[in-house]
Design an enzyme around this catalytic site. Structure first.
Site, short mmCIF file in Angstrom:
data_model
loop_
_atom_site.label_atom_id
_atom_site.label_comp_id
_atom_site.label_asym_id
_atom_site.label_seq_id
_atom_site.Cartn_x
_atom_site.Cartn_y
_atom_site.Cartn_z
N LYS A 179 -8.03 49.21 -12.56
CA LYS A 179 -7.51 50.21 -12.25
C LYS A 179 -7.74 51.26 -13.52
CE LYS A 179 -4.47 52.84 -9.44
NZ LYS A 179 -3.70 52.86 -8.27
N ASN B 236 0.78 48.85 9.87
CA ASN B 236 0.50 47.85 8.92
C ASN B 236 -0.44 47.07 9.24
OD1 ASN B 236 1.38 46.40 6.46
ND2 ASN B 236 2.08 44.69 7.80
N GLU C 290 6.00 51.83 -6.87
CA GLU C 290 5.50 52.78 -6.07
C GLU C 290 5.97 51.85 -4.62
OE1 GLU C 290 0.97 53.53 -4.62
OE2 GLU C 290 1.75 51.48 -4.19
N ARG D 138 6.33 47.19 -0.54
CA ARG D 138 5.69 47.70 0.86
C ARG D 138 6.61 47.31 1.93
NH1 ARG D 138 0.11 45.71 1.61
NH2 ARG D 138 -0.48 47.54 0.37
N LYS E 22 18.27 47.27 -2.98
CA LYS E 22 18.70 48.28 -2.62
C LYS E 22 18.40 48.46 -0.94
CE LYS E 22 18.83 51.39 -6.41
NZ LYS E 22 20.18 52.06 -6.02
#
Ligand code: 0O2
Length: 231
Positions: A88, A183, A174, A112, A55
């Site tokens: 995690k 960045n 995410e 990202r 996308k």
């Protein structure tokens, strides 16, 4: 698949609390053994990741036709390693089960997106979120409200519809969107922070914060230029 959502909105945070989390992905009993089930779950996340990356590629190329430039400089995707998932889960005090993983860890698939300007960050987020097969679960705007250490980025947790042979699944992904300057800071800070056997002193953290502020100032100046040039 029907998922009930409850909306919670504040100035920088938009949360849709998924009421029926258990039905987001196939359940334990859908598969025969744990190992196979884990691999299959990771495959679902990979598929969600691919969908989001496709996308983004389409949006970036389409934007080029109308604007003679790209709002996306670079996209990187990854599925979290088994070790990071386990770490995690331990940190969150979760039981080591696949359903606990699927219902509580929302960054197993992560993308990202690096954009030239701050306005591009919000534009790309808007373009993605306007798509019918993407549902926003949570947004954290660390650009409007940076973390105390200076970290800035726009974080989205979305559910993306993926069609498999027999069913459609909503896969959590995410998406971190940030400018080139954000960045630059985050990548170098990450390397410094994770250096083995070295604890950052208060003074070093202050220095890092100073760098983050410089990056934020550079972003503002660049944004001013972009606005003047009607980007
Ligand atoms: P990695 O190795 O990048 O995957 P939640 O996930 O909501 O329970 P969490 O994890 O605090 O809570 O979420 P948050 O604050 O949105 O941050 C998640 C990710 O953002 C991190 O993932 C980093 O990628 C990035 N991030 C957040 N804060 C910082 C920071 O101060 N510096 C840098 N460089 N990156 C940051 P992971 O899993 O920690 O690491």
């Amino acid at each position: 698949m029907d998922v009930t959502v409850r909306k919670e909105v504040s100035e920088t945070t938009y949360t849709e609390v998924v009421e029926d989390k258990d039905r987001l992905l196939p359940q334990l009993h859908d598969y025969l053994d744990t190992e196979k089930q884990f691999r299959k779950a990771l495959f679902f996340y990979e598929a969600g990741l691919q969908q989001i990356m496709a996308k983004l590629e389409i949006l970036n190329r389409e934007f080029q036709y109308g604007n003679d430039r790209n709002p996306i400089e670079n996209v990187k995707g990854r599925v979290k390693s088994e070790q990071s998932i386990v770490e995690k889960m331990k940190k969150k005090g979760l039981p080591m089960t696949i359903s606990a993983m699927m219902n509580n860890i929302y960054d197993i698939a992560g993308v990202r997106v690096i954009c030239p300007f701050i306005s591009d960050v919000y534009q790309v987020a808007r373009m993605l979120l306007s798509q019918k097969d993407i549902n926003l679960v949570k947004m954290k705007d660390y650009i409007k409200e940076p973390k105390p250490n200076g970290y800035r980025s726009l974080h989205l947790i979305v559910l993306v519809d993926v069609f498999f042979s027999e069913q459609m699944q909503k896969i959590p992904v995410e998406i971190q969107l940030r400018s080139i300057a954000m960045n630059c800071w985050a990548s170098t800070e990450h390397q410094l922070r994770y250096k083995k056997d070295y604890e950052l002193s208060d003074k070093m953290q202050q220095e890092l914060k100073k760098c983050a502020d410089l990056m934020a100032e550079a972003d503002q100046i660049m944004q001013g230029l972009a606005t003047e040039m009607k980007f």
